[in-house]
Design an enzyme around this catalytic site. Structure first.
Site, PDB file in Angstrom:
ATOM      1  N   GLY A  71      -1.685  -2.842 -10.024  1.00 35.68           N
ATOM      2  CA  GLY A  71      -2.873  -2.037  -9.776  1.00 35.68           C
ATOM      3  C   GLY A  71      -2.658  -0.580 -10.171  1.00 35.68           C
ATOM      4  N   ASN A 151      -8.414   0.383   1.284  1.00 33.76           N
ATOM      5  CA  ASN A 151      -7.237  -0.341   1.748  1.00 33.76           C
ATOM      6  C   ASN A 151      -6.842  -0.015   3.186  1.00 33.76           C
ATOM      7  OD1 ASN A 151      -6.813   1.998  -0.081  1.00 33.76           O
ATOM      8  ND2 ASN A 151      -4.750   1.938   0.765  1.00 33.76           N
ATOM      9  N   GLN A 179      -8.326  -4.367  -3.288  1.00 36.68           N
ATOM     10  CA  GLN A 179      -8.444  -4.925  -1.935  1.00 36.68           C
ATOM     11  C   GLN A 179      -9.584  -5.929  -1.785  1.00 36.68           C
ATOM     12  OE1 GLN A 179      -6.399  -4.692   0.638  1.00 36.68           O
ATOM     13  NE2 GLN A 179      -5.006  -3.237  -0.304  1.00 36.68           N
ATOM     14  N   SER A 199      -4.891  -6.399  -8.816  1.00 38.63           N
ATOM     15  CA  SER A 199      -3.445  -6.544  -8.638  1.00 38.63           C
ATOM     16  C   SER A 199      -3.154  -7.936  -8.090  1.00 38.63           C
ATOM     17  CB  SER A 199      -2.938  -5.475  -7.666  1.00 38.63           C
ATOM     18  OG  SER A 199      -1.567  -5.689  -7.408  1.00 38.63           O
ATOM     19  N   ALA A 200      -2.093  -8.562  -8.593  1.00 30.44           N
ATOM     20  CA  ALA A 200      -1.798  -9.951  -8.209  1.00 30.44           C
ATOM     21  C   ALA A 200      -1.196 -10.068  -6.807  1.00 30.44           C
ATOM     22  CB  ALA A 200      -0.847 -10.582  -9.226  1.00 30.44           C
ATOM     23  N   HIS A 201      -0.347  -9.112  -6.434  1.00 31.52           N
ATOM     24  CA  HIS A 201       0.418  -9.328  -5.188  1.00 31.52           C
ATOM     25  C   HIS A 201      -0.391  -9.140  -3.916  1.00 31.52           C
ATOM     26  CE1 HIS A 201       1.591  -5.181  -3.690  1.00 31.52           C
ATOM     27  NE2 HIS A 201       1.183  -4.866  -4.900  1.00 31.52           N
ATOM     28  N   THR A 237       6.323  -6.780 -24.669  1.00 33.64           N
ATOM     29  CA  THR A 237       6.209  -8.235 -24.513  1.00 33.64           C
ATOM     30  C   THR A 237       5.561  -8.557 -23.176  1.00 33.64           C
ATOM     31  OG1 THR A 237       8.167  -8.544 -25.861  1.00 33.64           O
ATOM     32  CG2 THR A 237       7.517 -10.404 -24.469  1.00 33.64           C
ATOM     33  N   CYS A 326       2.328   3.175   1.533  1.00 37.60           N
ATOM     34  CA  CYS A 326       2.927   4.196   0.674  1.00 37.60           C
ATOM     35  C   CYS A 326       3.075   5.506   1.426  1.00 37.60           C
ATOM     36  CB  CYS A 326       2.082   4.444  -0.558  1.00 37.60           C
ATOM     37  SG  CYS A 326       0.950   3.131  -0.935  1.00 37.60           S
TER      38      CYS A 326
HETATM   39  C1  LIG Z   1      -2.047  -1.933  -3.529  1.00 37.09           C
HETATM   40  C2  LIG Z   1      -3.119  -1.113  -4.134  1.00 37.09           C
HETATM   41  C3  LIG Z   1      -2.974  -0.527  -5.399  1.00 37.09           C
HETATM   42  C4  LIG Z   1      -1.681  -0.586  -6.157  1.00 37.09           C
HETATM   43  O1  LIG Z   1      -1.436  -1.844  -6.711  1.00 37.09           O
HETATM   44  P1  LIG Z   1       0.076  -2.198  -7.156  1.00 37.09           P
HETATM   45  O2  LIG Z   1      -0.082  -3.510  -7.838  1.00 37.09           O
HETATM   46  O3  LIG Z   1       0.868  -2.283  -5.903  1.00 37.09           O
HETATM   47  O4  LIG Z   1       0.514  -1.134  -8.063  1.00 37.09           O
HETATM   48  C5  LIG Z   1      -4.024   0.180  -5.920  1.00 37.09           C
HETATM   49  N1  LIG Z   1      -5.175   0.299  -5.247  1.00 37.09           N
HETATM   50  C6  LIG Z   1      -5.365  -0.238  -4.034  1.00 37.09           C
HETATM   51  C7  LIG Z   1      -6.672  -0.072  -3.350  1.00 37.09           C
HETATM   52  C8  LIG Z   1      -4.350  -0.955  -3.428  1.00 37.09           C
HETATM   53  O5  LIG Z   1      -4.522  -1.476  -2.227  1.00 37.09           O
END
Ligand SMILES: *Cc1c(COP(=O)(O)O)cnc(C)c1O
Length: 398
Positions: A71, A151, A179, A199-201, A237, A326
Site C-alpha cells: 500500500g 484505519n 482498509q 494492499s494484500a496483507h 522482476t 506505525c
Molecule cells: C496498512 C495501510 C497502508 C500501508 O500498506 P502497506 O502494504 O503496509 O505498505 C496504507 N494505507 C492504509 C490505510 C493502511 O491501513
C-alpha cells in the site's frame, strides 16, 4: 482460551489456500514472467490471471492494475506520479488530515518541493465534508486524495461524491482503499476513482505486495527505471508468488464479502456496546452504523494510558492497538484523533480493536470480561479518576 488477535487493521494471517498457491510459484513454477520459454510463459499467465482477480474485486480492467510492494508504494506512486506528470497544468494538491502516513508524508514531501498542499479538516466523527473539498478546489488543483475508510477509527468517507466533484472539475481523484478492500464493496466506476490503492496483507494475503489501480488514460511519471515491467510503471522482476497470492486473496475476499461483513458488523457492535456498558467514562471514536467500517472498534478510555491498556491486554493474551501500528512506539497521540478534535489526554487513552476472520463471539466475551478489570486496576492509580467519580460532573458516561 487461545491468544486473541484483534489487530487485523495492522495485518492479517495469510489464508492457507493463499500460502499453498504461493509455495507452488516459489518451487515448481518459478519462471520469470519476462522470459520467452515455457517457464516464463507459465509465470506470465499466472501474473495476468492474478491481475484479473485483483481487478475483479474493484470493478476495474486487468490492464488498469499495477502490482507494487504494498500500500505504501502504491500511495507514493499515485501521488508523486500524478504530481510530476501534471505539474505543467497546476501545482495544487488536496488531501485530508486523517490519511495514512504513506499518503500524508508523500504530500508533505511534495509540499517541500514546489507543490502547494491543502489539508482538509474532518468533523468529530472523522469524516471529510464535501463542502470543504469544494472550498479547497482552485483552478490549479491537479489531484485530490481522500482515503476510503480510515484505519484508526473506521470512518467511511464520502468518496463517490468527492470523486464526482473532482471529475466535474477535471481534477484527478485518488483514494487509499487499503482498509475497505474486501470488507465493503468497491467499484472504481461508482467511486469515480482515477487511482486506488490496495494492499494484500490486510486481506489475508502476503506482506510486501499491493497494487495501484490507474484508470486508463491517466498518466503517471515513471519513478523506477530498469526493465520496464508493469507498463514501465514499476521496473523490476515481478513478485510472482506475492501477486498470485494477492490475486487469490482478492478472489476469496470477494466470495465471502457480504456474509463476512454481516458477521463482523455483529461482533463489532457487541464489542462496542459491551465496552460502553461495562466501563464508565468511555468515548466511542468514529461514527456508528453504516458509516463505520464493519470490523473497527475504537474507544477512548479516560484516566488510563493506551499503552498501559495494551500491556494489560497482552498479559491476558489479547492483541489490540492504540493509534496506528506505525505511530505506537512513539508517544505522539494519533493525528487522526487530534484532527477529530480530541484533547491530547483523551487521545492518549485510545484503544483500537480490529476484528477479522478468526474472531468469534466467545472471543468478544473474553475481551469484555477482561478489559473492565484491567481498566479498573489502572484507574486505581489515577487521582483524576477518583475526583471524577466523586464529582460525577463534566464527564459523561458512554
Ligand atoms: C496498512 C495501510 C497502508 C500501508 O500498506 P502497506 O502494504 O503496509 O505498505 C496504507 N494505507 C492504509 C490505510 C493502511 O491501513
Amino acid at each position: 482460551m487461545q491468544r486473541v488477535y484483534m489487530d487485523h487493521s495492522a495485518t492479517t494471517p495469510v489464508a492457507p489456500e493463499v500460502v499453498k498457491v504461493m509455495v507452488a510459484y516459489c518451487t515448481e513454477k518459478y519462471g520469470n514472467p519476462s522470459s520467452i520459454h515455457s517457464f516464463g510463459r507459465e509465470a506470465k499467465m499466472a501474473l495476468e490471471e492474478a491481475r484479473g482477480q485483483v481487478a475483479g474485486l474493484i470493478g476495474a480492467r486487468p490492464e488498469e492494475i499495477t502490482f507494487t510492494s504494498g500500500g505504501t508504494e502504491a500511495d507514493n506512486m499515485a501521488i508523486i506520479g500524478v504530481a510530476e506528470a501534471y505539474k505543467k497544468k497546476g501545482r495544487h494538491l488536496i488531501t485530508s488530515a486523517i490519511e495514512h502516513h504513506a499518503v500524508l508524508e508523500t504530500f508533505e514531501y511534495l509540499a517541500k518541493n514546489g507543490f502547494e498542499l491543502t489539508v482538509l479538516p474532518v468533523d468529530e466523527e472523522g469524516i471529510v465534508s464535501l463542502a470543504e473539498v469544494e472550498k479547497a478546489i482552485r483552478p490549479d488543483t491537479i489531484l485530490i486524495s481522500v482515503m476510503h475508510a480510515n484505519n484508526e477509527v473506521g470512518s467511511i468517507q464520502p468518496v463517490a461524491a468527492i470523486g464526482a466533484l473532482a471529475k466535474e472539475r477535471g481534477i484527478l481523484f485518488h483514494t487509499d482503499a487499503v482498509q475497505s478492500l474486501g470488507k465493503i464493496p468497491i467499484n472504481v466506476q461508482e467511486l469515480n476513482a482515477d487511482l486506488l490503492t490496495m494492499s494484500a496483507h490486510k486481506i489475508y494475503g502476503p506482506k510486501g505486495v499491493g497494487a495501484l489501480f490507474v484508470r486508463k488514460g491517466v498518466r503517471l511519471e515513471e519513478r523506477a527505471y530498469g526493465g520496464g515491467q508493469e507498463k514501465k510503471r514499476r521496473s523490476g522482476t515481478e513478485n510472482l508468488p506475492g501477486a498470485v497470492g494477492f490475486g487469490l486473496a482478492c478472489e476469496l475476499a470477494g466470495q465471502r464479502l457480504e456474509e463476512e461483513a454481516e458477521r463482523l458488523r455483529k461482533l463489532r457492535d457487541q464489542l462496542l456496546l459491551g465496552i460502553t456498558e461495562r466501563i464508565p467514562f468511555v468515548k466511542i471514536n468514529g461514527p456508528l452504523g453504516e458509516r463505520r467500517l464493519v470490523n473497527n472498534v475504537n474507544v477512548s478510555i479516560q484516566f488510563v494510558e493506551g499503552e498501559s491498556l495494551l500491556l494489560g491486554l497482552d498479559m491476558v493474551e489479547i492483541a489490540a492497538s492504540s493509534g496506528s501500528a506505525c505511530t505506537s512506539g512513539s508517544l505522539d497521540p494519533s493525528h487522526v484523533l487530534l484532527a477529530m478534535g480530541l484533547s491530547h489526554e483523551i487521545a492518549h487513552g485510545s484503544l483500537r480493536f480490529s476484528l477479522g476472520k478468526q474472531n468469534t463471539e466467545d472471543e468478544v466475551a473474553y475481551v469484555l470480561e477482561n478489559l473492565p478489570k484491567i481498566v479498573e486496576r489502572l484507574r486505581t492509580m489515577s487521582p483524576l479518576y477518583d475526583k471524577a467519580k466523586q464529582s460525577g460532573l463534566s464527564l459523561k458516561r458512554g
